[in-house]
Design a protein around this motif. Sequence first.
Motif, PDB file in Angstrom:
ATOM      1  N   TYR A 138      46.345  50.864  41.586  1.00 35.48           N
ATOM      2  CA  TYR A 138      45.239  51.216  40.683  1.00 35.48           C
ATOM      3  C   TYR A 138      43.896  50.804  41.284  1.00 35.48           C
ATOM      4  O   TYR A 138      42.941  51.583  41.309  1.00 35.48           O
ATOM      5  N   GLN A 139      43.832  49.545  41.754  1.00 33.48           N
ATOM      6  CA  GLN A 139      42.562  49.024  42.288  1.00 33.48           C
ATOM      7  C   GLN A 139      42.136  49.763  43.556  1.00 33.48           C
ATOM      8  O   GLN A 139      40.956  50.069  43.733  1.00 33.48           O
ATOM      9  N   PHE A 140      43.098  50.051  44.436  1.00 29.24           N
ATOM     10  CA  PHE A 140      42.760  50.764  45.671  1.00 29.24           C
ATOM     11  C   PHE A 140      42.337  52.203  45.386  1.00 29.24           C
ATOM     12  O   PHE A 140      41.410  52.721  45.997  1.00 29.24           O
ATOM     13  N   LYS A 146      43.151  56.810  49.139  1.00 29.41           N
ATOM     14  CA  LYS A 146      44.304  57.656  48.816  1.00 29.41           C
ATOM     15  C   LYS A 146      45.558  56.810  49.047  1.00 29.41           C
ATOM     16  O   LYS A 146      45.810  56.338  50.157  1.00 29.41           O
ATOM     17  N   VAL A 147      46.337  56.596  47.981  1.00 29.05           N
ATOM     18  CA  VAL A 147      47.457  55.642  48.001  1.00 29.05           C
ATOM     19  C   VAL A 147      48.800  56.363  47.872  1.00 29.05           C
ATOM     20  O   VAL A 147      48.935  57.297  47.086  1.00 29.05           O
ATOM     21  N   VAL A 148      49.806  55.897  48.627  1.00 30.89           N
ATOM     22  CA  VAL A 148      51.193  56.374  48.475  1.00 30.89           C
ATOM     23  C   VAL A 148      52.089  55.159  48.289  1.00 30.89           C
ATOM     24  O   VAL A 148      51.957  54.153  49.008  1.00 30.89           O
ATOM     25  N   GLN A 164      58.145  54.025  39.481  1.00 31.36           N
ATOM     26  CA  GLN A 164      57.826  55.407  39.096  1.00 31.36           C
ATOM     27  C   GLN A 164      56.859  55.415  37.903  1.00 31.36           C
ATOM     28  O   GLN A 164      55.902  56.189  37.865  1.00 31.36           O
ATOM     29  N   VAL A 165      57.114  54.526  36.943  1.00 30.80           N
ATOM     30  CA  VAL A 165      56.243  54.416  35.760  1.00 30.80           C
ATOM     31  C   VAL A 165      54.814  54.079  36.197  1.00 30.80           C
ATOM     32  O   VAL A 165      53.844  54.672  35.724  1.00 30.80           O
ATOM     33  N   TRP A 166      54.698  53.123  37.135  1.00 29.99           N
ATOM     34  CA  TRP A 166      53.376  52.742  37.631  1.00 29.99           C
ATOM     35  C   TRP A 166      52.709  53.884  38.397  1.00 29.99           C
ATOM     36  O   TRP A 166      51.507  54.125  38.264  1.00 29.99           O
ATOM     37  N   ALA A 167      53.495  54.599  39.218  1.00 31.12           N
ATOM     38  CA  ALA A 167      52.948  55.730  39.987  1.00 31.12           C
ATOM     39  C   ALA A 167      52.384  56.782  39.032  1.00 31.12           C
ATOM     40  O   ALA A 167      51.292  57.314  39.238  1.00 31.12           O
ATOM     41  N   VAL A 170      49.160  55.370  37.264  1.00 27.90           N
ATOM     42  CA  VAL A 170      47.985  55.292  38.132  1.00 27.90           C
ATOM     43  C   VAL A 170      47.606  56.669  38.684  1.00 27.90           C
ATOM     44  O   VAL A 170      46.453  56.919  39.023  1.00 27.90           O
ATOM     45  N   GLY A 171      48.621  57.543  38.755  1.00 23.16           N
ATOM     46  CA  GLY A 171      48.364  58.882  39.282  1.00 23.16           C
ATOM     47  C   GLY A 171      48.374  58.918  40.798  1.00 23.16           C
ATOM     48  O   GLY A 171      47.496  59.492  41.434  1.00 23.16           O
TER      49      GLY A 171
END
Length: 317
Positions: A138-140, A146-148, A164-167, A170-171
């Motif tokens: 989220y912070q990055f 761009k986060v993976v 998965q819930v966090w992904a 955060v989107g």
Amino acid sequence: MSFFKKLFSTEKKETLDKGLEKTKTTFFSKLSKAVAGKSKVDDDVLDNLEEVLVASDVGVNTTLKIIERIEKRVSEDKYLGTEELNQILRDEIGGLLSETNTGEATEFDIPKDKKPYVLMVVGVNGVGKTTTIGKLAYQFKKAGYKVVLGAADTFRAAAIDQLQVWADRVGVPIVKQNMGSDPASVAFDTLQSAVAQNADIVIIDTAGRLHNKINLMNELTKVKRVMQKVVADAPHDVLLVLDGSTGQNAFEQAKQFTAATEVTSLAVTKLDGTAKGGVVIGISDQFQIPVKYIGVGEGIEDLQVFNKYEFVDSFFK
């Protein structure tokens, strides 16, 4: 003293103050009992202070360093009053932390010359590892990166589901396989996907089974080796997540993990729910591994970069 400077926004600082409230209240109530009836810092006060610091999970070795520094001050100034003890403690703990050239950050940032920047996260189950990864993502992302995410903790189905819930929340994209899959294979796929997407940062979750250190060591070594087939110098950071509320147990976990793999940074979580926040001072000093992040609340914004100036200031406020 020049050690202290204002770096955080008011809102961020209030979150930190609130997160360290329990530690602070407990520490200073013990400290006031330690100096009760005393007007100057003498051997009795120093003995009591030693007990207070150890009881606050600062750790024995770090406590002894702090006491030595104060003894030096006392021998130089024979009439050091107990009312000055707070300031002296603040100075000496600040000085101790400033000996490591870490804890300077104020924002979530990564080196510009590594793309993708690969962050591998280790830690036993239950310390807040997956939650920390979610909050980091989220912070990055908020900082424009761009986060993976890579779900390489394939030992527990819950870990994959939770990530998965966090992904979703955060989107950010996540790469995962079924429970029981080879963690190194997941890490490999994640890095390939990140390179294809031109991602800035990859965060890989790994299993934290400490009861069999040899297996853990082998697994993490294999994950690293396989990642290097895609990104030659990966991982760029191995972040160990520790639960601050476990106090001395966090020291033990740090010892075990640093023996099992090369840990390059630390995140200390759950500081808001405990009086054991002194553990951050001890771990930072003992392991000489930078504390990069601290968890000071349950909200998505409550993972902060660890800034030693603001930490000590909040602790002694």
